[in-house]
Design a protein around this motif. Sequence first.
Motif, PDB file in Angstrom:
ATOM      1  N   ALA A 147      -9.728   7.189   2.700  1.00  0.00           N
ATOM      2  CA  ALA A 147      -8.521   6.375   2.887  1.00  0.00           C
ATOM      3  C   ALA A 147      -8.037   6.381   4.328  1.00  0.00           C
ATOM      4  O   ALA A 147      -7.473   5.385   4.801  1.00  0.00           O
ATOM      5  CB  ALA A 147      -7.420   6.862   1.955  1.00  0.00           C
TER       6      ALA A 147
ATOM      7  N   GLU B  10       0.642   3.290   8.476  1.00  0.00           N
ATOM      8  CA  GLU B  10      -0.647   3.220   9.162  1.00  0.00           C
ATOM      9  C   GLU B  10      -0.740   4.267  10.281  1.00  0.00           C
ATOM     10  O   GLU B  10      -1.816   4.806  10.520  1.00  0.00           O
ATOM     11  CB  GLU B  10      -0.893   1.819   9.712  1.00  0.00           C
ATOM     12  CG  GLU B  10      -1.148   0.775   8.645  1.00  0.00           C
ATOM     13  CD  GLU B  10      -2.339   1.108   7.740  1.00  0.00           C
ATOM     14  OE1 GLU B  10      -3.385   1.560   8.255  1.00  0.00           O
ATOM     15  OE2 GLU B  10      -2.214   0.931   6.515  1.00  0.00           O
TER      16      GLU B  10
ATOM     17  N   GLN C 292      -7.456  -0.941   0.926  1.00  0.00           N
ATOM     18  CA  GLN C 292      -6.468   0.121   0.727  1.00  0.00           C
ATOM     19  C   GLN C 292      -5.715  -0.087  -0.587  1.00  0.00           C
ATOM     20  O   GLN C 292      -5.445   0.866  -1.316  1.00  0.00           O
ATOM     21  CB  GLN C 292      -5.474   0.147   1.890  1.00  0.00           C
ATOM     22  CG  GLN C 292      -6.030   0.705   3.165  1.00  0.00           C
ATOM     23  CD  GLN C 292      -4.982   0.763   4.263  1.00  0.00           C
ATOM     24  OE1 GLN C 292      -3.791   0.812   4.002  1.00  0.00           O
ATOM     25  NE2 GLN C 292      -5.428   0.765   5.505  1.00  0.00           N
TER      26      GLN C 292
ATOM     27  N   VAL D 143       0.846  -1.202   0.000  1.00  0.00           N
ATOM     28  CA  VAL D 143       0.000   0.000   0.000  1.00  0.00           C
ATOM     29  C   VAL D 143       0.882   1.253   0.000  1.00  0.00           C
ATOM     30  O   VAL D 143       0.656   2.191  -0.770  1.00  0.00           O
ATOM     31  CB  VAL D 143      -0.962   0.002   1.206  1.00  0.00           C
ATOM     32  CG1 VAL D 143      -1.722   1.326   1.305  1.00  0.00           C
ATOM     33  CG2 VAL D 143      -1.934  -1.172   1.110  1.00  0.00           C
TER      34      VAL D 143
ATOM     35  N   LYS E 234      -0.846   7.906   8.279  1.00  0.00           N
ATOM     36  CA  LYS E 234      -1.667   8.090   7.079  1.00  0.00           C
ATOM     37  C   LYS E 234      -2.606   9.285   7.184  1.00  0.00           C
ATOM     38  O   LYS E 234      -2.942   9.884   6.165  1.00  0.00           O
ATOM     39  CB  LYS E 234      -2.424   6.809   6.723  1.00  0.00           C
ATOM     40  CG  LYS E 234      -3.503   6.383   7.662  1.00  0.00           C
ATOM     41  CD  LYS E 234      -4.122   5.080   7.171  1.00  0.00           C
ATOM     42  CE  LYS E 234      -5.250   4.640   8.071  1.00  0.00           C
ATOM     43  NZ  LYS E 234      -5.837   3.380   7.603  1.00  0.00           N
TER      44      LYS E 234
ATOM     45  N   LYS F 277      -6.426  -3.920   4.477  1.00  0.00           N
ATOM     46  CA  LYS F 277      -5.267  -3.781   3.582  1.00  0.00           C
ATOM     47  C   LYS F 277      -5.667  -4.020   2.128  1.00  0.00           C
ATOM     48  O   LYS F 277      -5.178  -3.365   1.226  1.00  0.00           O
ATOM     49  CB  LYS F 277      -4.152  -4.764   3.968  1.00  0.00           C
ATOM     50  CG  LYS F 277      -3.717  -4.680   5.419  1.00  0.00           C
ATOM     51  CD  LYS F 277      -3.067  -3.357   5.749  1.00  0.00           C
ATOM     52  CE  LYS F 277      -2.533  -3.323   7.157  1.00  0.00           C
ATOM     53  NZ  LYS F 277      -3.448  -2.892   8.176  1.00  0.00           N
TER      54      LYS F 277
END
Length: 195
Positions: A164, A114, A173, A48, A117, A170
Amino acid sequence: MEVASTHPEYFSHVRTIIGMVLGLSLARLVNGLTRFVQHPGIIKVYPVHLGWVIFLFITIVHFWWYEFHLSRIPVWTFPLYGFLLFYAMVFAALTALLFPDQMYEYKGFEDYFEQRKRWFFGLLAFAFLLDVGDILIKGEDYLYSLGVEYLIRQIAFVLLCIIAVAITSKKLQMVLVLAAITYQVSWILRLYVIL
């Protein structure tokens, strides 16, 4: 006070500093990507994160390409120059968020991305809003030449950034970043292949 002038070298002067900022941004992305090759046993790829690196790389290259349309601006002012420099610096900040100087307090890029973000997507959404100002600087004719899709695109990308932040899956994403990359490439090929 000096009367405003329209010398073509003014545009070259502005392009130089914007190019320097964008060049540093691209260099940070390339340097960050080489970490995966330099330390494959220590630094693991998070797909990602890598997807957003690719998206940002494409977006920065695209930004530099379509900024050539600034050559149409007849009079340059310091506020205009400041806005464009600030816009370019947002890309530099985004690249720094994707590849921080140190990763000691994180378990890897998945953990880092994470945890950060909100910052990344918040700043990316802000960049899409700044782009509207950038387009308006180039004139209403330029805005109209992009069609209604442009404004829909900007709103969609801002909403995508907000969404998002909340997505924890995951797989979802990954779907989101792949869709963003696909659309961005499509947009560039349809509107910006030729200056």
